[in-house]
Design a protein around this motif. Sequence first.
Motif, PDB file in Angstrom:
ATOM      1  N   CYS A 211      65.988 124.833  57.624  1.00 31.22           N
ATOM      2  CA  CYS A 211      65.446 123.748  58.435  1.00 31.22           C
ATOM      3  C   CYS A 211      64.724 122.734  57.556  1.00 31.22           C
TER       4      CYS A 211
ATOM      5  N   THR B 118      68.478 129.810  67.533  1.00 35.67           N
ATOM      6  CA  THR B 118      69.599 128.972  67.104  1.00 35.67           C
ATOM      7  C   THR B 118      70.612 129.789  66.315  1.00 35.67           C
TER       8      THR B 118
ATOM      9  N   PRO C 100      71.651 117.308  65.308  1.00 35.97           N
ATOM     10  CA  PRO C 100      70.488 118.213  65.415  1.00 35.97           C
ATOM     11  C   PRO C 100      70.743 119.573  64.778  1.00 35.97           C
ATOM     12  N   LEU C 101      72.003 120.027  64.849  1.00 36.22           N
ATOM     13  CA  LEU C 101      72.390 121.265  64.176  1.00 36.22           C
ATOM     14  C   LEU C 101      73.677 121.018  63.406  1.00 36.22           C
TER      15      LEU C 101
ATOM     16  N   ASN D 161      68.698 110.882  60.145  1.00 37.28           N
ATOM     17  CA  ASN D 161      69.184 110.601  61.503  1.00 37.28           C
ATOM     18  C   ASN D 161      70.700 110.527  61.587  1.00 37.28           C
TER      19      ASN D 161
ATOM     20  N   ILE E 104      63.636 113.262  57.817  1.00 34.30           N
ATOM     21  CA  ILE E 104      64.729 113.601  58.731  1.00 34.30           C
ATOM     22  C   ILE E 104      65.875 112.598  58.545  1.00 34.30           C
TER      23      ILE E 104
ATOM     24  N   LEU F  63      69.238 123.364  60.678  1.00 31.37           N
ATOM     25  CA  LEU F  63      68.547 122.793  61.823  1.00 31.37           C
ATOM     26  C   LEU F  63      67.803 121.544  61.358  1.00 31.37           C
ATOM     27  N   ASN F  64      68.194 120.403  61.895  1.00 30.40           N
ATOM     28  CA  ASN F  64      67.644 119.122  61.440  1.00 30.40           C
ATOM     29  C   ASN F  64      66.312 118.828  62.136  1.00 30.40           C
ATOM     30  N   LYS F  65      65.370 119.726  61.900  1.00 32.57           N
ATOM     31  CA  LYS F  65      64.045 119.599  62.512  1.00 32.57           C
ATOM     32  C   LYS F  65      63.020 120.211  61.560  1.00 32.57           C
TER      33      LYS F  65
ATOM     34  N   GLN G 160      62.520 129.283  67.207  1.00 32.77           N
ATOM     35  CA  GLN G 160      63.592 128.285  67.139  1.00 32.77           C
ATOM     36  C   GLN G 160      64.684 128.693  66.160  1.00 32.77           C
TER      37      GLN G 160
END
Length: 367
Positions: free
Chosen positions: A121, A110, A141-142, A137, A135, A216-218, A106
């Motif tokens: 990340c 990305t 997402p990126l 919100n 996380i 990367l917001n994961k 991932q």
Amino acid sequence: MSENSDNLISIIVPVYNTEKYLKQCLDSIRLQTNHNLDIILIDDGSTDSSAEICDRYEKMDSRIRVFHIKNGGVSNARNYGIQQAKGTWILFQDSDDWIEPDTCEQLLNTALEHNGDIIACEYFENYVNKELTYIDNNLAPLEIMTNKNNHIINLLFTDWSDKSRIECCMCIPWGKLIKAELIKKHQLTFPTNVNYYEDKYFNSILFLKAEKPLFLNKALIHHRYFKGSLSNLLAKNRLVDLQNFLELLGSGNFSNELKHNGIVTKENYEELIVRCMFTSTPHILPFNNNKFISAKKYVKKYLGSGIYRYGLKHMNYSRMKKCHYTYKMILMATAARYKCWFILILMLKLHSLANKYSRDHSDLIWY
């Protein structure tokens, strides 16, 4: 994803006495969906069975290379790993943590898709009784860090509770895929004379030099929290480490660039000195014997010399950013400036007891 030598990822794992967790760490790396890995294990003079575990895994997997070095600390081990890295990308991994099966895939895909030269990340906080993640919100997402200098300022000069999630993830050495050229071109290394905040310094320069940093917001990394790690916070040399860190910011190899880019200013540098001084001292003062004389000698030794004396003398306390302990810190600094030792040591001891109570009564069960 097809294997390509141009996108080989060197995963650098400093190892020191983590026999209990090391297998989980190494298995999570070996079983990555992206197989194109150069796995570098730096045994930093372990005295448990960690070295033997590393050697066993090297025989199991041709991608693993093991180096046994004399104990020199995690920064020295990471620097050694950088020298040995063959990949075009580098990822640092702690030997008591583990990663999701598709972490490398991932992050790499990305970074390539968006032409990034570093991608950070989110991560999980893992305790015995629960797993936490934070996380945001409100973030995409990126995120492309177009205002990276502001993030670096907050990385260096704000408290953890006041940082954004991007800045929290920028602080730490792991959880980032970095172009090897970015590190090697600028000859970036972790400072070996600093055992606290060494990652802050390295990452502030790393992101300053990056042309297109991404977030990367994961959550892809599992960071283990255990009581043994708190010993770092209680180390007696913490004020010395912080002094070395502050001196690096003020006069190190990259200090002029930090100042030129408006990241390190006279005002935020002086404030950081005072914050470091009073957020660290309560953890390490010799309060076990409850002797005022020994505590006074300790405080005078560290706060009355070098960079700490400079901070106390020049800091404009009315300028300080507001946080949950600003007024308490101003009162302690004023007591130190005017040598009101009894008031200062009493406040430090109360702060120390509050910290201990908070840890002892946390609802989290530590490893």
